[in-house]
Design a protein around this motif. Structure first.
Motif, mmCIF file in Angstrom:
data_model
loop_
_atom_site.group_PDB
_atom_site.id
_atom_site.type_symbol
_atom_site.label_atom_id
_atom_site.label_comp_id
_atom_site.label_asym_id
_atom_site.label_seq_id
_atom_site.Cartn_x
_atom_site.Cartn_y
_atom_site.Cartn_z
ATOM 1 N N SER A 1 -57.794 52.564 7.805
ATOM 2 C CA SER A 1 -58.039 51.288 7.129
ATOM 3 C C SER A 1 -59.231 51.376 6.195
ATOM 4 O O SER A 1 -59.277 50.702 5.167
ATOM 5 N N CYS B 1 -60.075 46.781 4.744
ATOM 6 C CA CYS B 1 -58.606 46.885 4.766
ATOM 7 C C CYS B 1 -58.110 47.578 3.496
ATOM 8 O O CYS B 1 -58.694 47.405 2.422
ATOM 9 N N GLN C 1 -53.860 45.331 9.136
ATOM 10 C CA GLN C 1 -54.119 44.400 8.046
ATOM 11 C C GLN C 1 -54.221 45.124 6.711
ATOM 12 O O GLN C 1 -54.900 46.155 6.593
#
Length: 511
Positions: free
Chosen positions: A244, A118, A83
């Motif tokens: 991330s 993210c 993501q």
């Protein structure tokens, strides 16, 4: 129900723009905001948010409406299965200018990325602050800067300059971890017209703040690409090396390359003669998995090479002196470049591997006046502060203060190795003999022969890795061909070093 669905479709079609908008961008050699989003994200995974936001200034403009979305596409999707949040400015809507609601959309996406851990990617293509909105647009920039600072060191932030980026808009990219530019993009605080009127200098947009200038002269841009497509492919590749967030591991890829592979070619790549140059990139690609090295700041401060690679599938950061440029000496720019990169690695749990071949710091008044002491100290601080695994391999020269500042035992380097031809000393043998035995050489019957004899004796007694190994300042002397497997074994044993209980170690301040 169909009536409501038809209305929704009509509104979203209006927000997406017209074929004329697409054509206008293509004429300038640029893609539209939506096309850029499609290239960045895995196909069919992007989800837009705040599609129907409208500008606040509409009433000031005599009721004239603007396109829905307010000139920026924001949302989230998958990049190589992970993501990522993004904001892509749309130059076909009021030149991509930033107003209050435009800024609100970007800040909302940034804070969502921070909340969910993210990465955030900003695609910049904007004429600057929206004049019609006055101080509201300036307040919007300030909120973006604040969000940049809050996210720094917590989630990776990437800025991609794909068109104009001028005035206050430049400071958001300046606060992010990495900046990409294309050759037809530009960034500057004040444009050519203001420079001409105030400073009486005639300069073009490209020469003042073009992508190539910032990639090679100012160091503002970490990456330069020929066009939008190449640039966004580089963004995707960089994301494959970054975690991330600061509580996650960098992406691990099961290796195809044998961790026990030997590298006999290294014995030919690096000349034994310390005065002969070679390209340290060849050493890096010989050692790392599949020869893949993703270099950062390739065109700036070229006497220092930094970038990402993998060893046995694990992401590592490489810092290496480059003998091809300034003999590999450390100057102000090289100090800044390495410092910033080490702090990024430390913030995101990426081990740092240093390949050292350095004769010292670059001398001269320009360096002293420019603050080599201050900037060299920042490099020391970055190495000392870093808590990630720190491995070092001395390829050839390691002289003076330059030895100290680059991942030495004194700066808590974990495991340090040297090749058998390495020279570790305060200075080179010739320089040391000139200082210590100057009078003896002058008064000798054959000064040249006596000087050569003393240099040879000094090298044998002091300028070799075995003296340092005997005192525990390096952990082992290894054959060059064993470099890959030794570094991999060292990496495996040090990976457990990381402290995962600190939610945020530090932000990543501008260089």
């Amino acid at each position: 129900m169909q009536e409501y669905i038809d209305k929704l479709r009509a509104l979203k079609a209006e927000a997406a723009g017209s074929p004329k908008d697409v054509e206008s961008q293509h004429k300038r050699g640029r893609l539209t905001a939506q096309e850029r989003i499609d290239l960045l994200f895995d196909p069919g995974t992007f989800n837009q948010i705040d599609t129907l936001v409208t500008p606040r200034y509409e009433s000031y403009m005599g009721g004239k409406s603007s396109r829905l979305g307010d000139g920026v596409i924001t949302g989230f999707g998958m990049v190589q299965g992970r993501q990522v949040f993004a904001a892509a400015q749309d130059a076909t809507v009021m030149g991509g200018s930033l107003g209050e609601m435009h800024a609100n959309k970007i800040v909302k996406a940034m804070r969502m990325a921070l909340s969910y851990g993210c990465p955030f990617v900003a695609l910049n293509d904007s004429g600057g602050a929206r004049i019609q909105e006055g101080v509201d647009s300036l307040g919007g920039y300030a909120r973006i800067f604040d969000a940049n600072c809050e996210a720094s060191g917590v989630i990776p932030q990437l800025s991609v300059i794909l068109g104009p980026c001028a005035g206050g808009a430049v400071y958001s990219p300046g606060l992010t971890d990495f900046i990409f530019m294309t050759e037809n993009s530009y960034m500057f605080i004040t444009g050519p017209e203001v420079v001409k009127s105030v400073m009486q200098e005639n300069v073009s947009q490209e020469d003042l703040g073009g992508g190539r200038i910032h990639a090679s002269e100012s160091g503002v841009a970490h990456f330069l690409a020929s066009d939008d497509r190449e640039c966004l492919l580089k963004v995707r590749e960089l994301l494959s090396y970054l975690p991330s967030n600061n509580l996650s591991d960098p992406p691990y890829i099961p290796p195809r390359d044998d961790p026990e592979r030997r590298c006999p070619e290294l014995e030919q790549i690096v000349p034994v003669d310390p005065h002969k140059p070679y390209d340290v990139r060849q050493v890096i690609t010989s050692i790392v998995d599949d020869g893949r090295f993703f270099e950062i700041h390739e065109l700036w401060a070229e006497n220092m090479v930094v970038g990402f690679a993998r060893l046995d599938g694990f992401v590592v950061g490489l810092v290496a002196n480059q003998p091809m440029v300034l003999a590999g000496t450390i100057d102000i720019k090289a100090s800044i470049k390495a410092t910033h990169f080490i702090r990024i690695c430390d913030a995101y749990h990426i081990p740092v591997i240093t390949l050292q071949d350095v004769p010292g710091f670059l001398p001269g008044t320009s360096q002293e006046y420019g603050g080599i002491i201050r900037n060299g100290a920042r490099l020391i601080y970055a190495y000392s502060e870093a808590t990630v695994p720190k491995l070092m391999l001395i390829l050839r020269k390691s002289y003076g203060g330059a030895y100290c500042v680059m991942s030495s035992k004194g700066l808590r380097g974990d495991l340090l190795y040297a090749w058998p031809n390495a020279e570790l000393a305060v200075m080179g043998a010739a320089g040391a003999v000139n200082i210590l035995f100057r009078n003896e050489v002058k008064t000798a019957p054959d000064p040249q022969a006596r000087g050569a004899e003393l240099v040879s004796e000094y090298q044998e007694k002091f300028n070799n890795p075995y003296v340092a190994a005997a005192r525990g300042l390096i952990d082992d002397v290894i054959e060059p061909r064993d470099s890959r497997r030794v570094l991999i074994r060292a990496l495996h044993v040090t990976l457990s070093k990381r402290d995962r209980h600190i939610p945020r170690k530090h932000g990543i301040s501008p260089m």
